[in-house]
Design a protein around this motif. Structure first.
Motif, PDB file in Angstrom:
ATOM      1  N   SER A  12       2.152   2.076  -3.535  1.00  0.00           N
ATOM      2  CA  SER A  12       1.132   2.697  -4.379  1.00  0.00           C
ATOM      3  C   SER A  12       0.954   4.172  -4.032  1.00  0.00           C
ATOM      4  CB  SER A  12      -0.200   1.956  -4.218  1.00  0.00           C
ATOM      5  OG  SER A  12      -0.100   0.632  -4.696  1.00  0.00           O
ATOM      6  N   GLU A  13       0.990   4.491  -2.746  1.00  0.00           N
ATOM      7  CA  GLU A  13       0.858   5.884  -2.323  1.00  0.00           C
ATOM      8  C   GLU A  13       2.076   6.684  -2.764  1.00  0.00           C
ATOM      9  OE1 GLU A  13      -0.964   9.194  -0.210  1.00  0.00           O
ATOM     10  OE2 GLU A  13      -1.591   7.438  -1.360  1.00  0.00           O
ATOM     11  N   ARG A  36       1.573   7.690  -6.307  1.00  0.00           N
ATOM     12  CA  ARG A  36       0.547   8.733  -6.396  1.00  0.00           C
ATOM     13  C   ARG A  36       1.114  10.095  -6.031  1.00  0.00           C
ATOM     14  NH1 ARG A  36      -2.892  11.770  -3.600  1.00  0.00           N
ATOM     15  NH2 ARG A  36      -2.047  11.119  -1.583  1.00  0.00           N
ATOM     16  N   ARG A  73       0.828  -1.206   0.000  1.00  0.00           N
ATOM     17  CA  ARG A  73       0.000   0.000   0.000  1.00  0.00           C
ATOM     18  C   ARG A  73       0.868   1.264   0.000  1.00  0.00           C
ATOM     19  NH1 ARG A  73      -3.190  -3.606   3.092  1.00  0.00           N
ATOM     20  NH2 ARG A  73      -2.076  -3.119   5.017  1.00  0.00           N
TER      21      ARG A  73
END
Length: 204
Positions: A93-94, A97, A90
């Motif tokens: 992925s952040e 972004r 997770r």
């Protein structure tokens, strides 16, 4: 584990060498403070991680990447547990972004590299030094040397584990070098390799 113990690696210990770039906006948007305040503490708290530090190359440089991480593990059998940690998935992925990859990643950057420490003469608790990538035998004036044993597919949350997530270097090595080195002082130039000035942006 005390900082000094975490920063000086043992011969035979494993390390993941991660190379990457960031989007053009990242530095002005606060990427380096974020590494110190968020990224580095997060990675160093993952079970199985012994030492995680963030570095950048001093521009200009001939490498296709501008940033790299040393992520040393406490044991070889920690690799799968660390690499597929769901919190880390997770977090990856952040990271994308927030900071992006910039242009389409070079083939070298699409993978990380599974390495074993073969020489460990200095602590990695340094503010700067020299990253060295080479082929064949590593020269004796390089303080820390890891052999590149294989490559790891980068992945993110929601992506299934690829069957070839870990491949031996003789079958897949987009890094293109047999070993990774680090020295506190500038080593002599090497044939068919890179000697790159670096600075540490965050460490334990």
């Amino acid at each position: 584990m005390a900082g000094s113990e975490r920063d000086r690696l043992d011969v035979g210990s494993p390390m993941i060498f991660i190379v990457y770039n960031v989007g053009e906006h990242a530095v002005d948007a606060g990427y380096e403070p974020w590494l110190k305040e968020t990224d580095n503490p997060f990675f160093n708290a993952i079970p199985g991680v012994r030492h995680y530090a963030n570095w950048k190359l001093v521009a200009p440089n001939p490498a296709p990447f501008g940033w790299f991480d040393f992520m040393a593990l406490d044991a070889h059998d920690s690799l799968e547990r660390v690499w597929f940690n769901p919190d880390l998935d997770r977090f990856r992925s952040e990271w994308v972004r927030l900071w992006g990859y910039g242009p389409a990643p070079h083939e070298m950057i699409r993978f990380s590299y599974w390495c074993t420490c073969r020489r460990s003469d200095v602590s990695l608790a340094a503010d700067g030094g020299w990253l060295v990538l080479g082929k064949g035998a590593a020269p004796g004036d390089i303080d820390v040397v890891w052999t590149v044993d294989g490559s790891l597919s980068k992945h993110f949350a929601g992506v299934e584990r690829a069957d070839d997530w870990l491949m031996p270097a003789e079958k897949r090595n987009p890094l293109g070098y047999d070993w990774v080195g680090f020295s506190l002082s500038e080593p002599a130039p090497i044939a068919d390799g890179l000697v790159l000035a670096t600075t540490c942006t965050a460490r334990p």
